[in-house]
Design a protein around this motif. Structure first.
Motif, PDB file in Angstrom:
ATOM      1  N   MET A  42       0.823  -1.196   0.000  1.00  0.00           N
ATOM      2  CA  MET A  42       0.000   0.000   0.000  1.00  0.00           C
ATOM      3  C   MET A  42       0.865   1.257   0.000  1.00  0.00           C
ATOM      4  SD  MET A  42      -2.568   1.414   2.954  1.00  0.00           S
ATOM      5  CE  MET A  42      -1.116   1.825   3.960  1.00  0.00           C
ATOM      6  N   GLY A  43       1.890   1.270   0.855  1.00  0.00           N
ATOM      7  CA  GLY A  43       2.758   2.428   0.956  1.00  0.00           C
ATOM      8  C   GLY A  43       3.486   2.724  -0.339  1.00  0.00           C
ATOM      9  N   ALA A  44       3.981   1.676  -1.000  1.00  0.00           N
ATOM     10  CA  ALA A  44       4.683   1.869  -2.272  1.00  0.00           C
ATOM     11  C   ALA A  44       3.741   2.431  -3.327  1.00  0.00           C
ATOM     12  CB  ALA A  44       5.288   0.545  -2.731  1.00  0.00           C
ATOM     13  N   PHE A  45       2.503   1.959  -3.329  1.00  0.00           N
ATOM     14  CA  PHE A  45       1.537   2.462  -4.308  1.00  0.00           C
ATOM     15  C   PHE A  45       1.209   3.926  -4.031  1.00  0.00           C
ATOM     16  CE2 PHE A  45      -2.807   3.215  -5.796  1.00  0.00           C
ATOM     17  CZ  PHE A  45      -2.680   2.869  -7.129  1.00  0.00           C
ATOM     18  N   LEU A  46       0.992   4.265  -2.766  1.00  0.00           N
ATOM     19  CA  LEU A  46       0.689   5.653  -2.417  1.00  0.00           C
ATOM     20  C   LEU A  46       1.845   6.578  -2.794  1.00  0.00           C
ATOM     21  CD1 LEU A  46      -0.999   5.290   1.093  1.00  0.00           C
ATOM     22  CD2 LEU A  46      -2.104   5.880  -1.067  1.00  0.00           C
ATOM     23  N   MET A  47       3.065   6.142  -2.542  1.00  0.00           N
ATOM     24  CA  MET A  47       4.228   6.965  -2.839  1.00  0.00           C
ATOM     25  C   MET A  47       4.347   7.237  -4.336  1.00  0.00           C
ATOM     26  SD  MET A  47       6.593   8.611  -1.226  1.00  0.00           S
ATOM     27  CE  MET A  47       6.599   7.806   0.388  1.00  0.00           C
ATOM     28  N   ALA A  48       3.822   6.329  -5.146  1.00  0.00           N
ATOM     29  CA  ALA A  48       3.928   6.483  -6.598  1.00  0.00           C
ATOM     30  C   ALA A  48       2.847   7.397  -7.182  1.00  0.00           C
ATOM     31  CB  ALA A  48       3.845   5.112  -7.267  1.00  0.00           C
ATOM     32  N   GLN A  49       1.860   7.773  -6.367  1.00  0.00           N
ATOM     33  CA  GLN A  49       0.780   8.621  -6.869  1.00  0.00           C
ATOM     34  C   GLN A  49       1.186  10.097  -6.779  1.00  0.00           C
ATOM     35  OE1 GLN A  49      -1.614   6.746  -8.311  1.00  0.00           O
ATOM     36  NE2 GLN A  49      -0.219   5.181  -7.505  1.00  0.00           N
ATOM     37  N   GLU A  50       1.183  10.756  -7.918  1.00  0.00           N
ATOM     38  CA  GLU A  50       1.601  12.160  -7.941  1.00  0.00           C
ATOM     39  C   GLU A  50       0.431  13.122  -7.713  1.00  0.00           C
ATOM     40  OE1 GLU A  50       3.681  12.906 -11.543  1.00  0.00           O
ATOM     41  OE2 GLU A  50       5.418  11.670 -10.989  1.00  0.00           O
ATOM     42  N   ASN A  51      -0.710  12.836  -8.306  1.00  0.00           N
ATOM     43  CA  ASN A  51      -1.867  13.725  -8.187  1.00  0.00           C
ATOM     44  C   ASN A  51      -3.083  12.913  -7.754  1.00  0.00           C
ATOM     45  OD1 ASN A  51      -0.204  15.759  -9.377  1.00  0.00           O
ATOM     46  ND2 ASN A  51      -0.751  14.985 -11.403  1.00  0.00           N
ATOM     47  N   PHE A  52      -3.741  13.334  -6.685  1.00  0.00           N
ATOM     48  CA  PHE A  52      -4.909  12.595  -6.231  1.00  0.00           C
ATOM     49  C   PHE A  52      -5.791  13.491  -5.356  1.00  0.00           C
ATOM     50  CE2 PHE A  52      -1.353  11.738  -3.362  1.00  0.00           C
ATOM     51  CZ  PHE A  52      -1.875  12.056  -2.124  1.00  0.00           C
ATOM     52  N   ALA A  53      -7.029  13.035  -5.191  1.00  0.00           N
ATOM     53  CA  ALA A  53      -7.986  13.715  -4.324  1.00  0.00           C
ATOM     54  C   ALA A  53      -8.638  12.682  -3.415  1.00  0.00           C
ATOM     55  CB  ALA A  53      -9.043  14.438  -5.155  1.00  0.00           C
ATOM     56  N   ILE A  54      -8.900  13.079  -2.179  1.00  0.00           N
ATOM     57  CA  ILE A  54      -9.520  12.201  -1.195  1.00  0.00           C
ATOM     58  C   ILE A  54     -10.678  12.948  -0.543  1.00  0.00           C
ATOM     59  CG2 ILE A  54      -9.132  10.649   0.751  1.00  0.00           C
ATOM     60  CD1 ILE A  54      -6.122  11.172   0.390  1.00  0.00           C
ATOM     61  N   ARG A  55     -11.776  12.246  -0.353  1.00  0.00           N
ATOM     62  CA  ARG A  55     -12.888  12.787   0.424  1.00  0.00           C
ATOM     63  C   ARG A  55     -13.088  11.868   1.621  1.00  0.00           C
ATOM     64  NH1 ARG A  55     -11.181  15.965  -2.319  1.00  0.00           N
ATOM     65  NH2 ARG A  55     -12.188  17.277  -3.894  1.00  0.00           N
ATOM     66  N   THR A  56     -13.284  12.457   2.787  1.00  0.00           N
ATOM     67  CA  THR A  56     -13.308  11.661   4.014  1.00  0.00           C
ATOM     68  C   THR A  56     -14.537  11.968   4.869  1.00  0.00           C
ATOM     69  OG1 THR A  56     -12.075  13.291   5.331  1.00  0.00           O
ATOM     70  CG2 THR A  56     -10.789  11.691   4.082  1.00  0.00           C
ATOM     71  N   THR A  57     -14.926  10.962   5.627  1.00  0.00           N
ATOM     72  CA  THR A  57     -15.875  11.126   6.727  1.00  0.00           C
ATOM     73  C   THR A  57     -15.187  10.595   7.976  1.00  0.00           C
ATOM     74  OG1 THR A  57     -17.796  10.837   5.286  1.00  0.00           O
ATOM     75  CG2 THR A  57     -18.132  10.533   7.647  1.00  0.00           C
ATOM     76  N   THR A  58     -15.126  11.422   8.993  1.00  0.00           N
ATOM     77  CA  THR A  58     -14.393  11.074  10.210  1.00  0.00           C
ATOM     78  C   THR A  58     -15.326  11.099  11.411  1.00  0.00           C
ATOM     79  OG1 THR A  58     -12.379  12.080   9.312  1.00  0.00           O
ATOM     80  CG2 THR A  58     -12.440  11.683  11.686  1.00  0.00           C
ATOM     81  N   GLU A  59     -15.235  10.072  12.240  1.00  0.00           N
ATOM     82  CA  GLU A  59     -15.970  10.032  13.503  1.00  0.00           C
ATOM     83  C   GLU A  59     -14.967   9.860  14.633  1.00  0.00           C
ATOM     84  OE1 GLU A  59     -18.978   7.055  13.333  1.00  0.00           O
ATOM     85  OE2 GLU A  59     -20.203   8.161  11.891  1.00  0.00           O
ATOM     86  N   THR A  60     -15.048  10.752  15.618  1.00  0.00           N
ATOM     87  CA  THR A  60     -14.068  10.778  16.701  1.00  0.00           C
ATOM     88  C   THR A  60     -14.769  10.782  18.047  1.00  0.00           C
ATOM     89  OG1 THR A  60     -12.552  12.059  15.308  1.00  0.00           O
ATOM     90  CG2 THR A  60     -12.093  12.019  17.669  1.00  0.00           C
ATOM     91  N   ASP A  61     -14.298   9.930  18.963  1.00  0.00           N
ATOM     92  CA  ASP A  61     -14.814   9.901  20.330  1.00  0.00           C
ATOM     93  C   ASP A  61     -14.071  10.904  21.198  1.00  0.00           C
ATOM     94  OD1 ASP A  61     -16.625   7.866  19.802  1.00  0.00           O
ATOM     95  OD2 ASP A  61     -15.195   6.283  20.318  1.00  0.00           O
ATOM     96  N   TYR A  62     -14.832  11.649  21.988  1.00  0.00           N
ATOM     97  CA  TYR A  62     -14.262  12.554  22.974  1.00  0.00           C
ATOM     98  C   TYR A  62     -14.731  12.114  24.353  1.00  0.00           C
ATOM     99  CZ  TYR A  62     -13.200  15.558  18.992  1.00  0.00           C
ATOM    100  OH  TYR A  62     -12.713  16.051  17.810  1.00  0.00           O
ATOM    101  N   VAL A  63     -13.820  12.151  25.325  1.00  0.00           N
ATOM    102  CA  VAL A  63     -14.140  11.702  26.676  1.00  0.00           C
ATOM    103  C   VAL A  63     -14.429  12.911  27.552  1.00  0.00           C
ATOM    104  CG1 VAL A  63     -13.384  10.339  28.644  1.00  0.00           C
ATOM    105  CG2 VAL A  63     -12.585   9.746  26.342  1.00  0.00           C
ATOM    106  N   THR A  64     -15.612  12.961  28.135  1.00  0.00           N
ATOM    107  CA  THR A  64     -15.977  14.062  29.024  1.00  0.00           C
ATOM    108  C   THR A  64     -15.323  13.878  30.387  1.00  0.00           C
ATOM    109  OG1 THR A  64     -17.969  12.943  29.836  1.00  0.00           O
ATOM    110  CG2 THR A  64     -18.183  14.283  27.836  1.00  0.00           C
ATOM    111  N   ALA A  65     -15.437  14.892  31.230  1.00  0.00           N
ATOM    112  CA  ALA A  65     -14.811  14.855  32.558  1.00  0.00           C
ATOM    113  C   ALA A  65     -15.349  13.717  33.417  1.00  0.00           C
ATOM    114  CB  ALA A  65     -15.027  16.191  33.270  1.00  0.00           C
ATOM    115  N   ASP A  66     -16.593  13.322  33.171  1.00  0.00           N
ATOM    116  CA  ASP A  66     -17.168  12.224  33.957  1.00  0.00           C
ATOM    117  C   ASP A  66     -17.012  10.872  33.278  1.00  0.00           C
ATOM    118  OD1 ASP A  66     -18.920  12.538  31.899  1.00  0.00           O
ATOM    119  OD2 ASP A  66     -20.703  12.876  33.132  1.00  0.00           O
ATOM    120  N   GLY A  67     -16.204  10.824  32.197  1.00  0.00           N
ATOM    121  CA  GLY A  67     -15.887   9.558  31.555  1.00  0.00           C
ATOM    122  C   GLY A  67     -16.823   9.117  30.463  1.00  0.00           C
ATOM    123  N   GLN A  68     -17.804   9.942  30.104  1.00  0.00           N
ATOM    124  CA  GLN A  68     -18.724   9.560  29.039  1.00  0.00           C
ATOM    125  C   GLN A  68     -18.101   9.835  27.673  1.00  0.00           C
ATOM    126  OE1 GLN A  68     -22.526  11.487  29.189  1.00  0.00           O
ATOM    127  NE2 GLN A  68     -23.410  10.218  27.574  1.00  0.00           N
TER     128      GLN A  68
END
Length: 256
Positions: A42-68
């Motif tokens: 995968m890394g070798a293939f990515l390194m060989a790509q000169e021009n590309f576009a990526i669209r992402t959806t990201t979900e991230t957990d955040y921990v509150t002070a009470d641990g939720q």
């Protein structure tokens, strides 16, 4: 009809009666070389790509002070032209950021606040990523995409690696791999075939009892033709420039 338990005991007794030793089950090795080989390919293939576009959806957990755990979602986009053009945008519920790199300068802009910061930049995306982290503690979105595929990859931090199995993401057949490092478990789904692109990445923090996770889903477009104006920042009317607080100094290697 004998149940499974009776059948198993019967086989075990027959083995003992014939004097054949029962071999202990072999545990799989902690490092499955198929998983490491998949990362290298995968890394070798990515390194060989000169021009590309990526669209992402990201979900991230955040921990509150009470641990939720609270989960937040963000949308992102990246347009890259190696070695020295990059545009990135991240839009979440609470903040929005744009990143511009035209080969000479790097700018980070907050459209909602109307503030931007601009600094002189090194000559490649990889060196830019290193300098931003060293000088300002700032990470480019999906920065590892520009680091995978180095000539001498270092996998010494990986304590366990295994192939999980096939999986389909957005209609694309992928292979799922799981890795373990100190403080983090991570999984990656790599597209099958001639274009081994990462399609999904999940990181789980293991040294926090809440085990917050960060999930990224990616769609790709290769061999893009993006206009140069995409990478140059033009301050909108009413915006204001501010300085970025430095935590380190630029390295000479990053400048060359």
């Amino acid at each position: 009809m004998r149940d499974a338990r009776t059948f198993t005991l019967g086989v075990f007794a027959a083995v003992l009666a014939t004097g054949v030793a029962v071999a202990e089950p072999q545990k799989p090795p902690p490092i499955d070389q198929r998983a490491i080989s998949a990362l290298c390919r995968m890394g070798a293939f990515l390194m060989a790509q000169e021009n590309f576009a990526i669209r992402t959806t990201t979900e991230t957990d955040y921990v509150t002070a009470d641990g939720q755990l609270l989960r937040r979602e963000a949308k992102g986009e990246i347009d890259a032209q190696r070695p020295n053009r990059l545009y990135a945008k991240v839009v979440g519920d609470r903040k929005e950021r744009e990143f511009f790199y035209d080969g000479n300068t790097f700018t980070v802009f907050s459209p909602k606040l109307g503030y931007y910061s601009r600094v002189e930049a090194p000559p490649t995306i990889g060196k830019l990523a290193d300098e931003l982290e060293l000088r300002f503690g700032l990470a480019l979105p999906l920065v590892d995409l520009f680091r995978w595929g180095s000539a001498h990859p270092d996998f010494s931090d990986i304590e366990a690696a295994k192939y999980v199995g096939p999986s389909t993401i957005d209609g694309v057949l992928t292979d799922q791999y799981a890795f373990r490092q100190e403080g983090v478990d991570w999984q990656i789904w790599i597209q099958r075939g001639a274009q081994p692109l990462p399609r999904k990445l999940v990181l789980t923090t293991t040294d926090d009892p809440s085990r917050p996770a960060h999930e990224i889903n990616m769609s790709w477009q290769l061999d893009t033709h993006t206009d140069a104006s995409r990478f140059a920042f033009v301050p909108p009317k009413g915006s204001h420039q501010i300085a970025i607080a430095e935590i380190g100094t630029p390295t000479q290697s990053a400048r060359r």
